[in-house]
Design an enzyme around this catalytic site. Sequence first.
Site, PDB file in Angstrom:
ATOM      1  N   HIS A   1      41.975  -5.759  68.418  1.00  0.00           N
ATOM      2  CA  HIS A   1      43.330  -5.496  68.131  1.00  0.00           C
ATOM      3  C   HIS A   1      43.509  -4.458  66.917  1.00  0.00           C
ATOM      4  O   HIS A   1      43.255  -4.852  65.726  1.00  0.00           O
ATOM      5  CB  HIS A   1      44.028  -6.636  67.549  1.00  0.00           C
ATOM      6  CG  HIS A   1      45.467  -6.474  67.122  1.00  0.00           C
ATOM      7  ND1 HIS A   1      46.564  -5.939  68.012  1.00  0.00           N
ATOM      8  CD2 HIS A   1      46.073  -6.745  66.117  1.00  0.00           C
ATOM      9  CE1 HIS A   1      47.602  -5.854  67.255  1.00  0.00           C
ATOM     10  NE2 HIS A   1      47.386  -6.157  66.000  1.00  0.00           N
TER      11      HIS A   1
ATOM     12  N   ASP B   1      45.660  -2.097  64.750  1.00  0.00           N
ATOM     13  CA  ASP B   1      47.022  -1.474  63.987  1.00  0.00           C
ATOM     14  C   ASP B   1      47.057  -0.091  63.493  1.00  0.00           C
ATOM     15  O   ASP B   1      46.272   0.328  62.750  1.00  0.00           O
ATOM     16  CB  ASP B   1      47.172  -2.690  62.740  1.00  0.00           C
ATOM     17  CG  ASP B   1      47.184  -4.154  62.971  1.00  0.00           C
ATOM     18  OD1 ASP B   1      48.233  -4.492  63.792  1.00  0.00           O
ATOM     19  OD2 ASP B   1      46.540  -4.734  62.360  1.00  0.00           O
TER      20      ASP B   1
ATOM     21  N   ASP C   1      50.175  -9.871  68.577  1.00  0.00           N
ATOM     22  CA  ASP C   1      50.465  -9.882  67.159  1.00  0.00           C
ATOM     23  C   ASP C   1      51.893  -9.808  66.786  1.00  0.00           C
ATOM     24  O   ASP C   1      52.154  -9.910  65.489  1.00  0.00           O
ATOM     25  CB  ASP C   1      49.645  -8.788  66.473  1.00  0.00           C
ATOM     26  CG  ASP C   1      49.257  -9.138  64.999  1.00  0.00           C
ATOM     27  OD1 ASP C   1      49.324 -10.121  64.650  1.00  0.00           O
ATOM     28  OD2 ASP C   1      49.209  -8.085  64.326  1.00  0.00           O
TER      29      ASP C   1
ATOM     30  N   ASP D   1      41.024  -8.357  64.902  1.00  0.00           N
ATOM     31  CA  ASP D   1      41.485  -6.984  64.337  1.00  0.00           C
ATOM     32  C   ASP D   1      40.185  -6.015  64.328  1.00  0.00           C
ATOM     33  O   ASP D   1      39.208  -6.491  63.350  1.00  0.00           O
ATOM     34  CB  ASP D   1      42.396  -6.919  63.083  1.00  0.00           C
ATOM     35  CG  ASP D   1      43.426  -7.761  63.065  1.00  0.00           C
ATOM     36  OD1 ASP D   1      43.836  -8.212  64.072  1.00  0.00           O
ATOM     37  OD2 ASP D   1      44.219  -7.928  62.115  1.00  0.00           O
TER      38      ASP D   1
ATOM     39  N   HIS E   1      54.352  -3.126  64.998  1.00  0.00           N
ATOM     40  CA  HIS E   1      54.515  -4.307  64.421  1.00  0.00           C
ATOM     41  C   HIS E   1      54.218  -4.463  62.824  1.00  0.00           C
ATOM     42  O   HIS E   1      54.313  -5.408  62.199  1.00  0.00           O
ATOM     43  CB  HIS E   1      54.048  -5.395  65.131  1.00  0.00           C
ATOM     44  CG  HIS E   1      52.669  -5.612  65.476  1.00  0.00           C
ATOM     45  ND1 HIS E   1      51.964  -5.169  66.525  1.00  0.00           N
ATOM     46  CD2 HIS E   1      51.757  -5.929  64.523  1.00  0.00           C
ATOM     47  CE1 HIS E   1      50.796  -5.310  66.483  1.00  0.00           C
ATOM     48  NE2 HIS E   1      50.362  -5.661  65.140  1.00  0.00           N
TER      49      HIS E   1
END
Length: 1154
Positions: free
Chosen positions: A196, A198, A310, A446, A583
């Site tokens: 994941h 970001d 998430d 992450d 997000h």
Amino acid sequence: MVDSSASRRQAIYKEQHDIEKLREKIAHLEIQLEENDKYVVKLKQKLDDAVQEEQGHNIDQLEHVENQQKQLAPPVSSGSPSPKAVDSNREQILPPKENQGGGNKVQVVQNFLAGKEGASSAMAFANIVSSGKLVCPTKDVNYHADGDIQMLHAYETIPFDNPDGGVWKQGWDVKYDKEKIKQEKKLEVVVIPHSHDDPGWLKTFEGYFEDQTKHILDGMVEHLNRTPDMKFIYAEMSFFELWWSQINDEIRNKARKLIESGQVEIVTGGWVMTDEANSHYFSTVMEMIEGHEFLLNQIGFKPSNHWSIDPFGISPTLAYIMKQSNMSHAAIQRVHYSVKKYLAQQRNLEFTWRQLWAGKSDVTDMKTHMFPFYSYDVPHTCGPEPAICCQFDFKRLTSIGCPWGKAPEVITPGNVAQRGQMLADQYRKKAQLYKNNVILVPLGDDFRYDSLTEWNDQYKNYKMLFDYMNSNKDLNINARFGTLHDYFTLLEKRISEDKPLSILSGDFFTYADRDDHYWSGYFTSRPFYKHMDRTVQHYLRTADILFSLANWKANNSGVKFTGEDLYDNLVTARRAMSLFQHHDGVTGTARDHVVIDYGEKMVTAINNCKQIISKATEYLMKFPPTREQGLKIDEEHFVDKLPQKVVSEDGSVVVVFNPLGQPRQEVVCINVNSWKSRVGLPGESNTEILQQIGPVLQVIDNKIVADKDRFELCFLAEIQALGFARFNIFEADDVANKVKLRSSSEFESQYFETKLVDKSTDIIIENSHLKASFDVNTGLLKTLKEESELDVELSFVHYGARKHNRSFTGGDSLAGAYLFLPDGKARPLSSSDNSYIFVNGPIRKTIFVKGPQEAQLVHVVNLDVNAQSLYITNLVNITTQANFEVAMRLKTSIKEDNFFSDLNAFQMIRRKRFAKLPLQAQYYPMPGSAFIEDSNKRLSLLGRQALGVASLEPGWIEVMLDRRLNQDDDRGLAQGVLDNKRTESQFFLLLETLSGQPPDNDPTIGYHSLPAHHLSLALHYPLSILVGQIDHAASSEIPASTSLLAQAYPCDIHPIAIRTLSQPTIYGPGGTRSTKPQSSSGMVLHRLGVECRSKKELLTKCETSDGKISIKSQFVEKPKTVHDSSLTLMYVSDKETDSLLLNPMELKTVKISF
């Protein structure tokens, strides 16, 4: 003692007030009669068309036109209607027969002034008005979805009691029969490696890419090419495209083969994993198109599964967007822990998600998998016991470690049986929460797999565990690496064999991950940047539309559009807006330096779009290309302060563009450098434009003052759908249009008449649609009156932040960027020191309030001459405060407890207040609007940006404006929210009278009326104002007004976007890019769901539809071909189409080639 002079003053004041009201009514009548003339021309054209159709034997079309004329023709009646009735229906009027020559404006106005409202001309005018009402277009909308689980009803059942569940803290001790499982169908276990990533949070987008993401994707290619049974899924195309731009063709080909073979699956395929609370559906659709276009152009891949693990709460709007993009399944994670437990107890963590408006229809259904536990990391995904699952995260062999004190072990022949049975036990326990003996086990976290060591350790150790489990018949398990596609393929097979999924409707807000820690703070955090997000949205949408239509015209005419060279800048702007939908972007939950980076990207995007808008406007309006200085948007934008109007000089030309699909009549305001400035139409036109000149007010050193160097010139403009109108600014000595000022305290103005307010009575502002009263001491709203009066007490309140709650055994957190944890009920901000100016103009009336100093509040309310609602602007600056959250509260006399808030500015969901939930749980996202209603009235608050909203008592609406928190809230950000800036929020406040019975006794979805929809669209997509210079000779060659449409869109169909499609990007050395436009565009449409109980008339001049729209006849420039497509243009039909039929609420895209 009688003060005779005071009585005289009051009488004079009343006379002046009456004169001003008469002037307003005269202005209204002039507008109405001009529109009559235009409307009859339009009807005559329709009749001519009908005759031509008759000659072509098209009888059905002729009957339609004849019926339409009959509906509009004046009925035979007597009596004299009120002026208010005339004005409130003015958009549906036809001119009386006596006035068809030139309108006979003077006589009608004289009759009105003389009190002859029953004169024949006025009576005929009014009778026609009364017959021209719009038919509500969507009476057949549903107010609930049929199904098994409705989340609003589930909330009534769920205890939200949070007992300690043991090793699964938020659940229970999960057990199973070890003998029974041997006779069951084999447990299929799909372990899905994922990372994941970001695109901005603790580091910037580029910072994460350089430090981690490029290594993850490099390792993916290297490792998976060596291990064909290893799998991987990836979601964020922003990172993937940046990586793609820097690798060579050999690595690109290897990556393509991994994706084509199914060893790597791109899930969702959006530019980012979008936030689901604050994002507007326009931005979500655009970021999805951005990602999908990259995938199609570079790889040829079409995602089929949605992955949202998430975002902090889950919206059904996203599920619908994915469904319309031709995706079939979804996996979601962050849902309230009590909701997860409730669904797990019924083995309903997998369900068929149906949209709230769908009724019995399965068209919107999306099969959805919900993760059962606290997080998507390895400790919380293999089963209910994180202390055991953590031991099977083999990255922790060399880093991180396990917080439960038991570290992973390398799997060997000597321990594989013992470790394999431990892991199989967790898989079995997890399977007890689902119906079909197929489980999804994510293996990642992450920014995982950023080293070859982790790739190797996870693969080798799990491979040994799988081999052991699969060979042990007593375990009855088949485990392997897989993708999301692999999982859902197995699930579909089992569903067909065994148990169908339950049907669920509703949303998953507001999210709590533990205790009473509700993530309702981020609905408002960093509102300065949430405001900027919607500014980017407006400019990008406008730039996309104008670029597409200019490019279209250039293709057809052969006259080059020089703005085509700016296409790379347009792509950059699209990607900046798309990136912020992440997000941790629009949520306001990134580190300070990351937020600044987002802001810089968005300001660059705005400036790119403004440049394109200017170039396209000049091209489409046929401005001479040799001018030294082009048109410029009349607004400047900054990273660290609010936008500022540019000052226009006398002699300038003003071009106004309407980016909506229906015509608009609105008050336009520009800043000028002289109080003598006026605006007029180009050429020799003698047509008067309703206008006013007034001061630009501001607060300096806690006092209201007028800017000495600029003035506000406002005028009433009528702009066609997707159309331009041109005006000139000139100097005049006529002072009839100057506003008058009334102040609550001493105020000086060199140019405008200024007097103190008469404090013996409340302040009233009104027009023919609405009347509002304001407290004479505070300047704040007290009542609204449409057909009848409604108490609407407006005030401002603030919350503090609570201290630690020591009763929580797991430790407590404090309020921060994510969490709203107030220290009790809100406390009022005192309005006793308020001061205000009442600006009284012929087309706009304004209350300008200097409010409580704690928030450095400026509160402005406007009522325009043709408006049905109040326009509210709040400016707050809370940089001097600590742990301070400020909100605007509306307390009304509506008694019933019916509260609706929006999801992604797309749909309205019903909310209920539950005594078992804390205050912070009663706050919901409001990315667009909210309303409260009873059986007779509805009050809607339509907003321009995402904020948090609540209804804490019957008849209340409360919206958070800004929040400043001094500490971290333990969700990973490791900082407070202390980068506040002076921030603006804008709203329309609309009061409507309702008629008829509610269509459903227990609705779970609501709908805006057409007037509310159009107000919301106007707020999000304001008129674009461009200013420049032009010589007289060139002026005669430029049209005074024009539209890019052959006909306006129907009232209930909104063109979300007209977006030029990109050719495959050409990548050069060092990651350079060059992208050219195709000769085609995607047009995205939304048919609005409409509430038919509202008695409010739509003032917009447009026609309702049955959902049909003819694409080829819509535009001035005719398209070559039109093809139906999926929402994001991944799937385009080979068959040409001419028209579309849209159902209420439907999103639809067509591909237009030109």
